[in-house]
Scaffold this motif. Sequence first.
Motif, PDB file in Angstrom:
ATOM      1  N   ALA A  58      20.437  27.867   9.968  1.00  0.00           N
ATOM      2  CA  ALA A  58      21.662  26.845   9.737  1.00  0.00           C
ATOM      3  C   ALA A  58      20.981  25.801   8.833  1.00  0.00           C
ATOM      4  O   ALA A  58      21.720  25.158   8.308  1.00  0.00           O
ATOM      5  CB  ALA A  58      21.975  26.505  11.174  1.00  0.00           C
ATOM      6  N   LEU A  59      19.809  25.297   9.293  1.00  0.00           N
ATOM      7  CA  LEU A  59      19.322  24.181   8.412  1.00  0.00           C
ATOM      8  C   LEU A  59      19.265  24.650   6.764  1.00  0.00           C
ATOM      9  O   LEU A  59      19.403  23.982   6.031  1.00  0.00           O
ATOM     10  CB  LEU A  59      17.781  23.841   8.832  1.00  0.00           C
ATOM     11  N   GLY A  60      18.971  25.764   6.644  1.00  0.00           N
ATOM     12  CA  GLY A  60      18.864  26.376   5.226  1.00  0.00           C
ATOM     13  C   GLY A  60      20.173  26.382   4.497  1.00  0.00           C
ATOM     14  O   GLY A  60      20.466  25.733   3.367  1.00  0.00           O
ATOM     15  N   ARG A  61      21.273  26.635   5.319  1.00  0.00           N
ATOM     16  CA  ARG A  61      22.655  26.554   5.021  1.00  0.00           C
ATOM     17  C   ARG A  61      22.892  25.245   4.537  1.00  0.00           C
ATOM     18  O   ARG A  61      23.683  24.757   3.657  1.00  0.00           O
ATOM     19  CB  ARG A  61      23.561  27.379   5.857  1.00  0.00           C
ATOM     20  N   ARG A  87      20.233  14.265  -3.918  1.00  0.00           N
ATOM     21  CA  ARG A  87      18.686  14.243  -4.347  1.00  0.00           C
ATOM     22  C   ARG A  87      17.874  13.930  -2.878  1.00  0.00           C
ATOM     23  O   ARG A  87      18.368  12.969  -2.374  1.00  0.00           O
ATOM     24  CB  ARG A  87      18.525  13.225  -5.124  1.00  0.00           C
ATOM     25  N   LEU A  88      17.081  15.047  -2.995  1.00  0.00           N
ATOM     26  CA  LEU A  88      16.371  14.633  -1.617  1.00  0.00           C
ATOM     27  C   LEU A  88      15.297  13.724  -1.692  1.00  0.00           C
ATOM     28  O   LEU A  88      14.707  13.596  -2.735  1.00  0.00           O
ATOM     29  CB  LEU A  88      15.444  16.175  -1.318  1.00  0.00           C
ATOM     30  N   ASP A  89      14.839  13.011  -0.766  1.00  0.00           N
ATOM     31  CA  ASP A  89      13.989  11.807  -0.559  1.00  0.00           C
ATOM     32  C   ASP A  89      12.614  12.265  -0.223  1.00  0.00           C
ATOM     33  O   ASP A  89      11.515  11.935  -0.258  1.00  0.00           O
ATOM     34  CB  ASP A  89      14.406  10.808   0.276  1.00  0.00           C
ATOM     35  N   GLY A  90      12.539  13.715   0.549  1.00  0.00           N
ATOM     36  CA  GLY A  90      11.407  14.277   1.223  1.00  0.00           C
ATOM     37  C   GLY A  90      11.820  15.453   2.233  1.00  0.00           C
ATOM     38  O   GLY A  90      12.913  15.576   2.380  1.00  0.00           O
ATOM     39  N   ALA A  91      10.695  15.956   2.527  1.00  0.00           N
ATOM     40  CA  ALA A  91      10.964  16.986   3.393  1.00  0.00           C
ATOM     41  C   ALA A  91       9.613  17.422   4.197  1.00  0.00           C
ATOM     42  O   ALA A  91       8.613  17.062   3.619  1.00  0.00           O
ATOM     43  CB  ALA A  91      11.143  18.380   2.407  1.00  0.00           C
ATOM     44  N   ALA A  92       9.442  17.706   5.467  1.00  0.00           N
ATOM     45  CA  ALA A  92       8.300  18.152   6.167  1.00  0.00           C
ATOM     46  C   ALA A  92       8.450  18.900   7.184  1.00  0.00           C
ATOM     47  O   ALA A  92       9.471  19.151   7.888  1.00  0.00           O
ATOM     48  CB  ALA A  92       8.039  16.551   6.703  1.00  0.00           C
ATOM     49  N   GLY A 133       5.650  20.143  12.857  1.00  0.00           N
ATOM     50  CA  GLY A 133       5.312  20.824  13.938  1.00  0.00           C
ATOM     51  C   GLY A 133       6.298  21.286  15.001  1.00  0.00           C
ATOM     52  O   GLY A 133       6.596  22.334  15.364  1.00  0.00           O
ATOM     53  N   VAL A 134       7.067  20.169  15.593  1.00  0.00           N
ATOM     54  CA  VAL A 134       8.053  20.350  16.401  1.00  0.00           C
ATOM     55  C   VAL A 134       9.235  20.748  15.715  1.00  0.00           C
ATOM     56  O   VAL A 134      10.317  21.325  16.594  1.00  0.00           O
ATOM     57  CB  VAL A 134       8.175  19.160  17.318  1.00  0.00           C
ATOM     58  N   SER A 135       9.389  20.458  14.540  1.00  0.00           N
ATOM     59  CA  SER A 135      10.726  20.605  13.783  1.00  0.00           C
ATOM     60  C   SER A 135      10.222  20.767  12.226  1.00  0.00           C
ATOM     61  O   SER A 135       9.556  20.468  11.896  1.00  0.00           O
ATOM     62  CB  SER A 135      11.474  19.489  14.053  1.00  0.00           C
ATOM     63  N   GLU A 136      11.385  21.283  11.612  1.00  0.00           N
ATOM     64  CA  GLU A 136      11.384  21.056  10.010  1.00  0.00           C
ATOM     65  C   GLU A 136      12.613  20.342   9.664  1.00  0.00           C
ATOM     66  O   GLU A 136      13.551  20.320  10.242  1.00  0.00           O
ATOM     67  CB  GLU A 136      11.544  22.492   9.418  1.00  0.00           C
ATOM     68  N   ALA A 137      12.359  19.280   8.606  1.00  0.00           N
ATOM     69  CA  ALA A 137      13.364  18.464   8.253  1.00  0.00           C
ATOM     70  C   ALA A 137      13.507  18.330   6.844  1.00  0.00           C
ATOM     71  O   ALA A 137      12.297  18.207   6.123  1.00  0.00           O
ATOM     72  CB  ALA A 137      13.238  17.078   9.125  1.00  0.00           C
ATOM     73  N   ALA A 146       1.385  16.881  19.354  1.00  0.00           N
ATOM     74  CA  ALA A 146       0.704  16.495  18.015  1.00  0.00           C
ATOM     75  C   ALA A 146       1.573  16.788  17.023  1.00  0.00           C
ATOM     76  O   ALA A 146       1.118  17.862  16.188  1.00  0.00           O
ATOM     77  CB  ALA A 146      -0.656  17.408  18.197  1.00  0.00           C
ATOM     78  N   MET A 147       2.435  16.002  16.889  1.00  0.00           N
ATOM     79  CA  MET A 147       3.316  16.234  15.543  1.00  0.00           C
ATOM     80  C   MET A 147       2.718  15.892  14.499  1.00  0.00           C
ATOM     81  O   MET A 147       1.843  14.971  14.313  1.00  0.00           O
ATOM     82  CB  MET A 147       4.648  15.174  15.727  1.00  0.00           C
ATOM     83  N   GLY A 148       2.872  16.402  13.235  1.00  0.00           N
ATOM     84  CA  GLY A 148       2.379  16.010  11.886  1.00  0.00           C
ATOM     85  C   GLY A 148       3.534  15.924  10.705  1.00  0.00           C
ATOM     86  O   GLY A 148       4.430  15.856  11.165  1.00  0.00           O
ATOM     87  N   ASN A 149       3.058  15.931   9.752  1.00  0.00           N
ATOM     88  CA  ASN A 149       3.970  15.709   8.158  1.00  0.00           C
ATOM     89  C   ASN A 149       3.302  16.793   7.391  1.00  0.00           C
ATOM     90  O   ASN A 149       3.135  16.051   6.067  1.00  0.00           O
ATOM     91  CB  ASN A 149       3.811  14.060   8.106  1.00  0.00           C
ATOM     92  N   ALA A 150       3.135  17.972   7.827  1.00  0.00           N
ATOM     93  CA  ALA A 150       2.940  18.716   6.524  1.00  0.00           C
ATOM     94  C   ALA A 150       4.028  19.257   5.680  1.00  0.00           C
ATOM     95  O   ALA A 150       5.169  18.825   5.826  1.00  0.00           O
ATOM     96  CB  ALA A 150       2.454  20.082   7.346  1.00  0.00           C
ATOM     97  N   GLY A 151       3.757  19.714   4.371  1.00  0.00           N
ATOM     98  CA  GLY A 151       4.693  20.135   3.375  1.00  0.00           C
ATOM     99  C   GLY A 151       5.668  20.979   3.866  1.00  0.00           C
ATOM    100  O   GLY A 151       5.351  21.952   4.965  1.00  0.00           O
ATOM    101  N   LEU A 152       6.928  21.296   3.379  1.00  0.00           N
ATOM    102  CA  LEU A 152       7.784  22.228   3.695  1.00  0.00           C
ATOM    103  C   LEU A 152       8.240  22.942   2.641  1.00  0.00           C
ATOM    104  O   LEU A 152       8.475  22.507   1.582  1.00  0.00           O
ATOM    105  CB  LEU A 152       9.049  21.390   4.230  1.00  0.00           C
ATOM    106  N   ASP A 153       8.131  24.347   2.741  1.00  0.00           N
ATOM    107  CA  ASP A 153       8.578  25.408   1.850  1.00  0.00           C
ATOM    108  C   ASP A 153       9.826  25.238   1.708  1.00  0.00           C
ATOM    109  O   ASP A 153      10.602  26.149   2.213  1.00  0.00           O
ATOM    110  CB  ASP A 153       8.011  26.656   2.110  1.00  0.00           C
ATOM    111  N   LEU A 154      10.610  24.440   0.702  1.00  0.00           N
ATOM    112  CA  LEU A 154      12.120  24.463   0.692  1.00  0.00           C
ATOM    113  C   LEU A 154      12.536  25.560   0.030  1.00  0.00           C
ATOM    114  O   LEU A 154      13.728  26.026   0.363  1.00  0.00           O
ATOM    115  CB  LEU A 154      12.362  23.201  -0.427  1.00  0.00           C
ATOM    116  N   ALA A 155      11.832  26.339  -0.870  1.00  0.00           N
ATOM    117  CA  ALA A 155      12.340  27.622  -1.534  1.00  0.00           C
ATOM    118  C   ALA A 155      12.602  28.632  -0.344  1.00  0.00           C
ATOM    119  O   ALA A 155      13.340  29.460  -0.033  1.00  0.00           O
ATOM    120  CB  ALA A 155      11.415  27.998  -2.585  1.00  0.00           C
ATOM    121  N   ALA A 156      11.596  28.514   0.583  1.00  0.00           N
ATOM    122  CA  ALA A 156      11.545  29.494   1.840  1.00  0.00           C
ATOM    123  C   ALA A 156      12.851  29.069   2.722  1.00  0.00           C
ATOM    124  O   ALA A 156      13.631  30.171   3.111  1.00  0.00           O
ATOM    125  CB  ALA A 156      10.482  29.404   2.292  1.00  0.00           C
TER     126      ALA A 156
END
Length: 162
Positions: free
Chosen positions: A90-93, A104-109, A112-116, A147-157
């Motif tokens: 649903a997030l992908g859609r 225009r995206l400002d960011g993506a992350a 750990g608990v979520s993808e945004a 222990a939340m983080g701020n890792a990269g998010l694979d937008l293509a996936a």
Amino acid sequence: MTPETQKTSGARIGHVHLKVADLARSVAFYQAALGLEVQQYFGTEAAFLSFDGYHHHLGLNTWHSARGPRPAPNATGLYHTAFLYPDRAALGRALRRAIDAGVRLDGAADHGVSEAVYFSDPDGNGIELYWDRAPQDWPRDKAGQLAMGNAGLDLAALLALA
């Protein structure tokens, strides 16, 4: 309050109401980018929008802000409004819809608990679209604290699920 009391309070955030400079522009943006539907106009100065026919998840008004400037990036105020989606697909859609609407995206992350994913509306109000992982999958430190983080998010996936 004890943690047990907090868990059973039943309280939650019900809606967000934003000051905007141009009501028609903002309504069009939220319809195109997020798929919100107008439930009611309050004269020519406010609109109430929602998903799935709810009375309103988002209020927009120009009562004190008609034709006003965007707030400075270092001003106080709302950082972003977060829209929670039920699962990753649903997030992908939702992301596909926003991109198709010209956002225009400002960011993506990956937190750990979520993808945004993050972007702004025409008035500079921040928007987060996200989904939560199941609580048992949330990362925790040795003491059991989040222990939340701020890792990269694979937008293509993510978009491949759309």
